[in-house]
Design an enzyme around this catalytic site. Structure first.
Site, PDB file in Angstrom:
ATOM      1  N   ASP A 174       0.845  -1.197   0.000  1.00 45.30           N
ATOM      2  CA  ASP A 174       0.000   0.000   0.000  1.00 45.30           C
ATOM      3  C   ASP A 174       0.878   1.243   0.000  1.00 45.30           C
ATOM      4  O   ASP A 174       2.059   1.175   0.361  1.00 45.30           O
ATOM      5  CB  ASP A 174      -0.953   0.019   1.205  1.00 45.30           C
ATOM      6  CG  ASP A 174      -0.246   0.113   2.548  1.00 45.30           C
ATOM      7  OD1 ASP A 174       0.827  -0.509   2.709  1.00 45.30           O
ATOM      8  OD2 ASP A 174      -0.744   0.820   3.449  1.00 45.30           O
ATOM      9  N   GLU A 188       0.035  -0.967   5.901  1.00 42.78           N
ATOM     10  CA  GLU A 188       1.115  -0.405   6.713  1.00 42.78           C
ATOM     11  C   GLU A 188       0.948   1.092   6.898  1.00 42.78           C
ATOM     12  O   GLU A 188       1.141   1.625   7.987  1.00 42.78           O
ATOM     13  CB  GLU A 188       2.486  -0.710   6.080  1.00 42.78           C
ATOM     14  CG  GLU A 188       3.661  -0.535   7.044  1.00 42.78           C
ATOM     15  CD  GLU A 188       4.198   0.884   7.146  1.00 42.78           C
ATOM     16  OE1 GLU A 188       4.956   1.159   8.097  1.00 42.78           O
ATOM     17  OE2 GLU A 188       3.869   1.742   6.297  1.00 42.78           O
TER      18      GLU A 188
HETATM   19  N1  BES Z   1       8.802   2.999   5.465  1.00 45.82           N
HETATM   20  C1  BES Z   1       8.204   3.894   6.393  1.00 45.82           C
HETATM   21  C2  BES Z   1       8.984   4.027   7.688  1.00 45.82           C
HETATM   22  C3  BES Z   1      10.396   4.536   7.545  1.00 45.82           C
HETATM   23  C4  BES Z   1      10.724   5.521   6.627  1.00 45.82           C
HETATM   24  C5  BES Z   1      11.371   4.024   8.351  1.00 45.82           C
HETATM   25  C6  BES Z   1      12.041   5.959   6.516  1.00 45.82           C
HETATM   26  C7  BES Z   1      12.659   4.472   8.256  1.00 45.82           C
HETATM   27  C8  BES Z   1      12.997   5.434   7.328  1.00 45.82           C
HETATM   28  C9  BES Z   1       6.790   3.414   6.686  1.00 45.82           C
HETATM   29  O1  BES Z   1       6.084   3.105   5.520  1.00 45.82           O
HETATM   30  C10 BES Z   1       6.031   4.524   7.353  1.00 45.82           C
HETATM   31  O2  BES Z   1       5.812   5.527   6.719  1.00 45.82           O
HETATM   32  N2  BES Z   1       5.618   4.329   8.600  1.00 45.82           N
HETATM   33  C11 BES Z   1       4.795   5.269   9.282  1.00 45.82           C
HETATM   34  C12 BES Z   1       4.165   4.652  10.475  1.00 45.82           C
HETATM   35  C13 BES Z   1       2.820   4.017  10.264  1.00 45.82           C
HETATM   36  C14 BES Z   1       2.273   3.523  11.589  1.00 45.82           C
HETATM   37  C15 BES Z   1       1.832   4.889   9.554  1.00 45.82           C
HETATM   38  C16 BES Z   1       5.613   6.427   9.785  1.00 45.82           C
HETATM   39  O3  BES Z   1       6.793   6.272  10.126  1.00 45.82           O
HETATM   40  O4  BES Z   1       5.048   7.512   9.855  1.00 45.82           O
HETATM   41 MN    MN Z   2       7.214   1.953   4.280  1.00 46.87          MN
HETATM   42 MN    MN Z   3       5.443   5.053   4.598  1.00 50.52          MN
END
Ligand code: BES
Ligand code: MN
Ligand code: MN
Length: 453
Positions: free
Chosen positions: A87, A151
């Site tokens: 997604d 995610e």
């Molecule tokens: N891939 C990201 C997280 C990420 C980005 C980790 C860059 C390390 C470096 C992931 O898809 C993401 O965006 N996670 C969200 C959290 C989620 C609970 C919505 C975030 O970090 O905001």
């Molecule tokens: Mn991600």
């Molecule tokens: Mn992300």
């Protein structure tokens, strides 16, 4: 044929397949894209099948489906479980994209599209690494894939799936490419992610919108009040001013701090790339510490009153904001949510009413650097990049990492190939063609070293 030769020979096909996937707008947050999210799952199923998995399923959940696949070559060999997400974030604001978000193009050796880096491009490296190992007869162990479609909206249904499918998911290590490298010149492996508590607040003043001339100055304006409440959430040193917020924060030792700050970082380049003249953050910590090992609080959105064209003189009845906190070991998301809720209600002045709601959360995670899997990843980077990777702590969150540890007792290796500057969640998200190709090569090298252990 070497892995590298195989990748070079198939580069155009790999990219054109990835482009087909990127054209499917699998925006999990937007219900009008529900069918597109499913289409993206089906696309992945088809490509995993073509690459040679023994079994692939689309598992229904209360939300978007989870794709599961496996190739078991010998049950007595170790098993790697690859996790990722298909997604993507909503593409807005659309007018700031130089090319449409779901019409991928290559400019300056970079793939521009929503999801190019986060996380379709990175998941696709694993599909093509698997294909390469199958074709070249290099697969040295068992492999399982679990790729979810929620995610970006908090992985609400993944926890239940993991708990209900422990036997199916049984493996020796989790491998994830959904983080960033320092750069292609300075490879790195992420060893920590922050947790998250995501809140929404609503401040209500008068029972209706009022004429700001007739009532202004005599009745509290909920937008003004919300702004001062938000302002009070940080003290003058940039610390979060919620009582108890730092109680469980694990402080790094002096040696750990020295190590963390050894990673290459240039403040001038950082400011220049962001178009800012000065940085701001918690006093006494470096930028790498502020994003890697310190907890934070940020407003992610704020609204109220009149925001349409022209001017409307109104004293609004309500104002709202979305506020999130990034957490570090050993903070607990539910506890921080509770502390925030109590505090935000406590600071509400008598002339407004305040509502506080919790959205999703997630726990912080630290991954070990002394495991066989970490060493294998490290050797893989050395082999492909000619340099040993630096362990780094990333500021983003992947809540499932802590859940894997808790439910499956498995450690994760975070082998990401994106860059912080890839504009994740932003207009013009992109992913280096080279990052994609080198990622495939490094993943194949990981399996080789991991199976040798
Ligand atoms: N891939 C990201 C997280 C990420 C980005 C980790 C860059 C390390 C470096 C992931 O898809 C993401 O965006 N996670 C969200 C959290 C989620 C609970 C919505 C975030 O970090 O905001
Ligand atoms: Mn991600
Ligand atoms: Mn992300």
């Amino acid at each position: 044929m070497t892995t590298k030769e195989f990748i070079t020979a198939n580069k155009d096909r790999f990219l054109s397949e990835l482009f087909d996937w990127l054209r499917i707008p699998s925006v999990s947050a937007d219900s009008k894209h529900k069918q597109d999210v499913r289409k993206a799952a089906e696309f992945l199923k088809e490509k995993l099948t073509a690459a040679g998995v023994d079994k692939v399923e689309i598992n229904e959940t209360k939300g978007h489906p989870i794709v599961y696949a496996e190739k078991i070559i010998n049950p007595s060999l170790p098993t790697v479980l690859v996790y990722g997400h298909y997604d993507v974030q909503p593409p807005d604001p659309l007018n700031l994209w130089d090319s449409p978000p779901f019409e991928p193009v290559i400019r300056n050796e970079k793939i521009y599209a929503r999801g190019a880096c986060d996380d379709k491009g990175q998941v696709y490296m694993h599909v093509k690494a698997f294909e390469a190992m199958m074709k070249l007869d290099l697969l040295p162990c068992n492999i399982k894939f679990m790729v979810e479609g929620e995610e970006e909206v908090g992985s609400d249904n993944l926890g239940d799936f993991v708990k209900a499918n422990k036997a199916k998911l049984k493996s020796d290590v989790i491998l994830i490419s959904d983080t960033a490298l320092i750069s292609l010149e300075h490879p790195s492996i992420t060893t920590g992610l922050r947790g998250l508590s995501y809140m929404e607040v609503e401040v209500t003043g008068p029972n209706r919108d009022l004429h700001s001339g007739v009532y202004g100055g005599a009745v509290a304006n909920p937008i003004n009040v919300l702004c001062s409440m938000i302002e009070s959430l940080h003290d003058k040193d940039g610390k979060v001013a919620i009582p108890g917020f730092y109680d469980k924060v694990a402080e790094l030792t002096a040696a750990e701090r020295t190590d963390l700050n050894k990673a290459p970082f240039n403040l001038d380049d950082y400011k220049k790339e962001l178009g800012i003249d000065e940085i701001k953050g918690e006093k006494g910590y470096t930028t790498l510490e502020r994003t890697g090992v310190r907890p934070t609080l940020d407003v992610n959105g704020i609204w109220g009153g009149y925001t349409g064209e022209g001017a409307k003189t109104v004293l609004p009845s309500k104002a709202s904001a979305k506020i999130s906190m990034r957490l570090v070991p050993n903070q607990v998301s539910a506890e921080i949510t509770e502390l925030f809720t109590k505090h935000f209600k406590a600071i509400a002045p008598p002339y407004v009413k305040v509502k506080v709601m919790a959205h999703h959360g997630g726990e912080p995670a630290v991954t070990p650097t002394n495991s066989d899997a970490y060493r294998a990843a490290s050797k893989a980077f050395e082999e492909v990049f000619g340099k040993s990777p630096i362990p780094t702590r990333d500021g983003g969150s992947i809540p499932i990492v802590a859940l894997f540890k808790k439910e499956l007792e498995l450690d994760t290796v975070l082998m990401g190939f994106g860059l912080d500057t890839d504009a994740l969640h932003s207009p013009n998200e992109h992913y280096g063609v080279n990052n994609f190709l080198v990622g495939i090569e490094t993943i194949v090298a990981f399996y080789k070293h991991y199976a040798k252990r």
